[in-house]
Design a protein around this motif. Structure first.
Motif, short mmCIF file in Angstrom:
data_model
loop_
_atom_site.label_atom_id
_atom_site.label_comp_id
_atom_site.label_asym_id
_atom_site.label_seq_id
_atom_site.Cartn_x
_atom_site.Cartn_y
_atom_site.Cartn_z
N PRO A 134 0.84 -1.20 0.00
CA PRO A 134 0.00 0.00 0.00
C PRO A 134 0.87 1.25 0.00
N LEU A 135 0.54 2.21 -0.82
CA LEU A 135 1.24 3.49 -0.80
C LEU A 135 0.87 4.25 0.47
N THR A 136 1.79 5.06 0.96
CA THR A 136 1.49 5.88 2.13
C THR A 136 0.58 7.03 1.71
N VAL A 137 0.02 7.71 2.70
CA VAL A 137 -0.82 8.87 2.40
C VAL A 137 -0.05 9.90 1.60
N GLN A 138 1.20 10.16 2.01
CA GLN A 138 2.03 11.14 1.31
C GLN A 138 2.33 10.71 -0.12
N GLU A 139 2.62 9.44 -0.32
CA GLU A 139 2.90 8.94 -1.67
C GLU A 139 1.68 9.07 -2.58
N ARG A 140 0.53 8.82 -2.03
CA ARG A 140 -0.71 8.93 -2.83
C ARG A 140 -0.97 10.36 -3.26
N GLU A 141 -0.52 11.31 -2.44
CA GLU A 141 -0.74 12.73 -2.75
C GLU A 141 0.25 13.24 -3.80
N ARG A 142 1.44 12.66 -3.87
CA ARG A 142 2.53 13.23 -4.66
C ARG A 142 2.82 12.46 -5.95
N LEU A 143 1.93 11.63 -6.37
CA LEU A 143 2.17 10.87 -7.59
C LEU A 143 2.24 11.80 -8.80
N PRO A 144 3.17 11.55 -9.71
CA PRO A 144 3.28 12.39 -10.91
C PRO A 144 2.20 12.04 -11.92
N LYS A 145 1.99 12.94 -12.85
CA LYS A 145 1.11 12.64 -13.97
C LYS A 145 1.88 11.84 -15.01
N TYR A 146 1.17 10.94 -15.67
CA TYR A 146 1.79 10.13 -16.71
C TYR A 146 0.90 10.26 -17.95
N TYR A 147 1.43 10.89 -18.99
CA TYR A 147 0.62 11.23 -20.15
C TYR A 147 0.80 10.22 -21.27
#
Length: 291
Positions: A134-147
């Motif tokens: 599971p990703l942490t709360v912080q990791e879930r917030e900071r994910l980059p966009k992937y186009y």
């Protein structure tokens, strides 16, 4: 669920210090009590008894929890859980973003739809960490966009393309609960280029503006009779690879409209919000319930 509760505290605190907003639906931090029921349609409706998801499951994780836009009809969260289980053996982990606000209703900017808990945004990004933990709360917030697509070029970004995205979209569309799925036009065109993809599921893959970093699943109104006031839309039946509709997205007319939209955004960095849509009468009751 612990992470979702933490996100709720953040959302409540931010609202407590916010000034009066144009949109009262965006000030609501908790769902309306009562039997789960949808009133209205995807672009003008609301939701009573919205459910929060299990934030992490087999093959999926909900992200950006602090936005407090993960609320939905239970069928939406069941759909995500089932899709995650289907795709996990293929080495795919879904990152699920916005569904709806706690009581549904209209957004000021983010979405025209997502108002009744049946619209689900799923990122194209595949974070290898999410396959193992599971990703942490912080990791879930900071994910980059992937186009997957370049909006200016109106074409696929070849370096980012992978057939796993066809696998994701095929599985998402094949589910009988799916009404349609919005993607960038170049993604639809790319899938059409392989004749083996020209099957009935592809009719549900619909080209639309943007949607170059996520796909937007729209589910049908619940079939169990629990929401008789949910306004359905017809399911697309034309595979749509060779028709005028897909061709328009690559026409001179489309380019003119795209450039005009782009210029307007550049010239209006702080636009005035438009009027909220007219909602069913029941939505005023849901909006006014205690918070």
């Amino acid at each position: 669920m612990k992470n979702i509760l933490s996100a709720l505290f953040v959302a409540i605190a931010s609202v407590a210090f916010a000034s009066d907003s144009f949109n009262p639906w965006e000030q609501i931090t908790t769902p309306a009590l009562g039997r789960q029921e949808i009133f209205g349609g995807y672009n003008a409706g609301c939701l009573q008894g919205a459910h929060a998801p299990q934030e992490t499951g087999i093959g999926y994780q909900y992200i950006k929890l602090s936005r407090n836009k993960f609320w939905g009809h239970s069928s939406a969260h069941s759909y995500v859980a089932d899709l995650g289980k289907t795709l996990r053996p293929s080495g795919i982990s879904l990152l699920v973003a916005d569904v709806s606000m706690p009581r549904g209703g209209p957004f000021t900017w983010d979405h025209a739809s997502h108002q009744v808990g049946l619209d689900i945004d799923i990122e194209y990004l595949q974070d290898p960490r999410s396959l193992s933990r599971p990703l942490t709360v912080q990791e879930r917030e900071r994910l980059p966009k992937y186009y997957l697509a370049d909006t200016d070029a109106n074409d696929i970004i070849s370096a980012n393309w992978d057939e796993k995205y066809v696998t994701m979209l095929r599985a998402a569309a094949a589910d009988q609960r799916t009404q349609m799925i919005f993607v960038h036009p170049s993604i639809k065109r790319k899938i059409c280029q392989n004749s083996q993809n020209r099957k009935p599921w592809l009719a549900k893959i619909q080209p639309w503006w943007d949607h170059h970093e996520h796909f937007h699943v729209r589910l049908k109104c619940p079939s169990d009779g629990s929401s008789p006031n949910c306004k359905p839309k017809p399911e697309p039946t034309d595979i749509g690879c060779d028709g005028a509709e897909l061709a328009w997205w690559f026409s001179d007319e489309w380019r003119q409209m795209y450039e005009a939209r782009k210029k307007w955004r550049q010239d209006n960095p702080n636009p005035v919000p438009g009027a909220l849509p007219a909602l069913p009468q029941q939505c005023q009751t849901i909006l006014g319930e205690p918070r």
